[in-house]
Design an enzyme around this catalytic site. Structure first.
Site, PDB file in Angstrom:
ATOM      1  N   LEU A   1      -5.947  21.307   1.936  1.00 27.49           N
ATOM      2  CA  LEU A   1      -7.000  20.447   2.499  1.00 27.49           C
ATOM      3  C   LEU A   1      -7.147  19.122   1.748  1.00 27.49           C
ATOM      4  CD1 LEU A   1      -9.699  23.208   3.196  1.00 27.49           C
ATOM      5  CD2 LEU A   1      -8.207  22.087   4.873  1.00 27.49           C
TER       6      LEU A   1
ATOM      7  N   ALA B   1     -10.072  32.463  -0.230  1.00 24.37           N
ATOM      8  CA  ALA B   1      -9.319  33.322  -1.150  1.00 24.37           C
ATOM      9  C   ALA B   1     -10.034  33.599  -2.466  1.00 24.37           C
ATOM     10  CB  ALA B   1      -7.954  32.689  -1.431  1.00 24.37           C
TER      11      ALA B   1
ATOM     12  N   GLY C   1     -13.936  33.305  -5.020  1.00 23.71           N
ATOM     13  CA  GLY C   1     -15.330  32.976  -5.295  1.00 23.71           C
ATOM     14  C   GLY C   1     -16.286  33.130  -4.112  1.00 23.71           C
TER      15      GLY C   1
ATOM     16  N   TYR D   1     -17.802  14.498  -8.507  1.00 26.42           N
ATOM     17  CA  TYR D   1     -18.261  15.772  -7.934  1.00 26.42           C
ATOM     18  C   TYR D   1     -19.640  15.607  -7.284  1.00 26.42           C
ATOM     19  CZ  TYR D   1     -19.339  20.739  -7.460  1.00 26.42           C
ATOM     20  OH  TYR D   1     -19.670  21.969  -6.935  1.00 26.42           O
TER      21      TYR D   1
ATOM     22  N   ASP E   1      -6.946  28.690   3.197  1.00 27.43           N
ATOM     23  CA  ASP E   1      -6.862  28.431   1.744  1.00 27.43           C
ATOM     24  C   ASP E   1      -5.428  28.019   1.407  1.00 27.43           C
ATOM     25  OD1 ASP E   1      -7.339  28.509  -1.181  1.00 27.43           O
ATOM     26  OD2 ASP E   1      -9.102  29.683  -0.647  1.00 27.43           O
TER      27      ASP E   1
ATOM     28  N   SER F   1     -23.993  21.458  -3.052  1.00 29.31           N
ATOM     29  CA  SER F   1     -24.261  21.834  -4.446  1.00 29.31           C
ATOM     30  C   SER F   1     -25.585  21.223  -4.875  1.00 29.31           C
ATOM     31  CB  SER F   1     -23.169  21.305  -5.369  1.00 29.31           C
ATOM     32  OG  SER F   1     -23.526  21.516  -6.729  1.00 29.31           O
TER      33      SER F   1
HETATM   34  P1  NAI Z   1     -13.391  28.919  -6.405  1.00 25.05           P
HETATM   35  O1  NAI Z   1     -12.476  28.094  -7.217  1.00 25.05           O
HETATM   36  O2  NAI Z   1     -13.572  30.355  -6.762  1.00 25.05           O
HETATM   37  O3  NAI Z   1     -12.972  28.845  -4.857  1.00 25.05           O
HETATM   38  C1  NAI Z   1     -12.627  27.632  -4.253  1.00 25.05           C
HETATM   39  C2  NAI Z   1     -11.557  27.902  -3.215  1.00 25.05           C
HETATM   40  O4  NAI Z   1     -11.222  26.635  -2.606  1.00 25.05           O
HETATM   41  C3  NAI Z   1     -10.279  28.476  -3.825  1.00 25.05           C
HETATM   42  O5  NAI Z   1      -9.849  29.634  -3.122  1.00 25.05           O
HETATM   43  C4  NAI Z   1      -9.287  27.346  -3.693  1.00 25.05           C
HETATM   44  O6  NAI Z   1      -7.930  27.753  -3.537  1.00 25.05           O
HETATM   45  C5  NAI Z   1      -9.824  26.606  -2.463  1.00 25.05           C
HETATM   46  N1  NAI Z   1      -9.276  25.256  -2.444  1.00 25.05           N
HETATM   47  C6  NAI Z   1      -9.350  24.340  -3.454  1.00 25.05           C
HETATM   48  N2  NAI Z   1      -8.601  23.260  -3.139  1.00 25.05           N
HETATM   49  C7  NAI Z   1      -8.044  23.507  -1.915  1.00 25.05           C
HETATM   50  C8  NAI Z   1      -7.161  22.774  -1.084  1.00 25.05           C
HETATM   51  N3  NAI Z   1      -6.637  21.610  -1.469  1.00 25.05           N
HETATM   52  N4  NAI Z   1      -6.820  23.317   0.109  1.00 25.05           N
HETATM   53  C9  NAI Z   1      -7.292  24.537   0.482  1.00 25.05           C
HETATM   54  N5  NAI Z   1      -8.135  25.283  -0.279  1.00 25.05           N
HETATM   55  C10 NAI Z   1      -8.494  24.768  -1.463  1.00 25.05           C
HETATM   56  O7  NAI Z   1     -14.776  28.145  -6.437  1.00 25.05           O
HETATM   57  P2  NAI Z   1     -16.244  28.509  -5.880  1.00 25.05           P
HETATM   58  O8  NAI Z   1     -17.141  28.397  -7.021  1.00 25.05           O
HETATM   59  O9  NAI Z   1     -16.235  29.722  -5.058  1.00 25.05           O
HETATM   60  O10 NAI Z   1     -16.505  27.229  -4.963  1.00 25.05           O
HETATM   61  C11 NAI Z   1     -16.764  27.302  -3.576  1.00 25.05           C
HETATM   62  C12 NAI Z   1     -17.629  26.108  -3.212  1.00 25.05           C
HETATM   63  O11 NAI Z   1     -18.897  26.254  -3.843  1.00 25.05           O
HETATM   64  C13 NAI Z   1     -17.054  24.777  -3.643  1.00 25.05           C
HETATM   65  O12 NAI Z   1     -17.249  23.829  -2.617  1.00 25.05           O
HETATM   66  C14 NAI Z   1     -17.915  24.413  -4.854  1.00 25.05           C
HETATM   67  O13 NAI Z   1     -18.009  23.027  -5.069  1.00 25.05           O
HETATM   68  C15 NAI Z   1     -19.241  25.022  -4.450  1.00 25.05           C
HETATM   69  N6  NAI Z   1     -20.166  25.260  -5.544  1.00 25.05           N
HETATM   70  C16 NAI Z   1     -19.839  26.131  -6.551  1.00 25.05           C
HETATM   71  C17 NAI Z   1     -20.717  26.333  -7.597  1.00 25.05           C
HETATM   72  C18 NAI Z   1     -20.421  27.265  -8.717  1.00 25.05           C
HETATM   73  O14 NAI Z   1     -21.124  27.240  -9.738  1.00 25.05           O
HETATM   74  N7  NAI Z   1     -19.419  28.131  -8.600  1.00 25.05           N
HETATM   75  C19 NAI Z   1     -22.004  25.612  -7.657  1.00 25.05           C
HETATM   76  C20 NAI Z   1     -22.256  24.748  -6.521  1.00 25.05           C
HETATM   77  C21 NAI Z   1     -21.361  24.583  -5.526  1.00 25.05           C
END
Ligand code: NAI
Length: 255
Positions: A42, A10, A12, A153, A32, A114
């Site tokens: 999750l 949903a 990023g 993390y 999501d 990451s």
């Molecule tokens: P985001 O916050 O935009 O997206 C994360 C998604 O995971 C959201 O849609 C959220 O609802 C979902 N989510 C979180 N907890 C949940 C749960 N309990 N059950 C179901 N869904 C859940 O973040 P982003 O940045 O797109 O992160 C995606 C991945 O990339 C993550 O694993 C993050 O650790 C990793 N990452 C992100 C970086 C960044 O700078 N944005 C850098 C390195 C890794």
């Protein structure tokens, strides 16, 4: 039409992965907390079981792809929920959907790790051993006792990378490829929340990649789509850093 399940669909990086894979002809089953084909939490064992059951139902028990993006950053409500989503929310999906992948065509799975997984000392934290042993109760308790969400993390990302590498070797016999993409800073709500955070904002904002900027979600998604495609048919167990040079900058002699 290949069928791919994507967690964290949903927002990023996950949303960008869905868009790029859809454009490449995939049918997506997004997972999501809201706004997804499969709505599930999750962070809990029950939520993960429900997610697996619904993905199996919607895919007819056959999956060609799985991309685990869902994750929480350093601003998560607690270190335990961070570990629950970032590690167990991935390992339980991989375990629960392995049989469906084994029945797919040229199956490929991918975990979003990451660059933080290389954080010095993360590999030495006892919570890593607990995660890799599948001991959720102990791992979550250790994370909360330490109370440092940036360490939790890094540990969650180090452990989930190890778990993916371990599984990639096992899954190869069934023809399932499994890789890790390790992003650096990427402009998403998770990254923005870290930049806005009173404890971490300054450090996060000042840690800039050699390319001089943070990445865009599509720049991660395009590499994910390549690894999920037959163009990467001999790539498995790999960690691909997509980080604007951050890993090369911090660890030039480790690879
Ligand atoms: P985001 O916050 O935009 O997206 C994360 C998604 O995971 C959201 O849609 C959220 O609802 C979902 N989510 C979180 N907890 C949940 C749960 N309990 N059950 C179901 N869904 C859940 O973040 P982003 O940045 O797109 O992160 C995606 C991945 O990339 C993550 O694993 C993050 O650790 C990793 N990452 C992100 C970086 C960044 O700078 N944005 C850098 C390195 C890794």
């Amino acid at each position: 039409m290949p069928v791919t399940a994507v967690s964290g669909s949903a927002s990023g990086i996950g949303a960008a992965v869905c868009a790029v894979l859809r454009a490449a002809g995939h049918r997506i089953i997004g997972i999501d907390r809201a706004n997804a084909e499969v709505v599930a939490d999750l962070s809990t064992r029950d939520g993960r079981q429900a997610a697996v059951a619904q993905v199996l139902e919607q895919s007819g028990g056959v999956l060609d792809g799985l991309v685990c993006c869902a994750g929480l950053g350093v601003t998560a409500p607690s270190s335990s929920v961070l570990l629950a989503v970032n590690y167990f929310g991935v390992s339980d999906l991989l375990d629960g959907l392995a049989d469906a992948l084994a029945k797919g065509q040229n199956p490929a799975a991918l975990v979003i790790g990451s660059v933080a997984a290389t954080h010095p000392g993360a590999d030495q934290q006892p919570m890593v051993e607990a995660m890799l042993a599948g001991d959720e109760v102990q791992a979550l308790a250790m994370a909360n006792a330490l109370g440092l969400s940036h360490v939790a993390y890094a540990c969650s990302k180090y452990a989930v990378t190890c778990e993916a590498r371990r599984k990639s070797v096992k899954w190869a016999a069934q023809g399932i490829r499994l890789n890790v993409v390790a992003p650096g800073a990427v402009e998403t709500p998770l990254h923005q929340a870290a930049k806005d955070d009173a404890r971490y904002g300054k450090a996060v904002s000042e840690f800039v990649a050699p390319l001089g900027r943070a990445g865009h979600p599509e720049e991660i998604a395009r590499v994910v789509a390549f690894l999920q495609s037959e163009n990467a048919s001999f790539v498995t167990g790999s960690i691909v850093f997509v980080d604007g040079g951050m890993d090369a900058m911090t660890r030039p002699q480790r690879f």
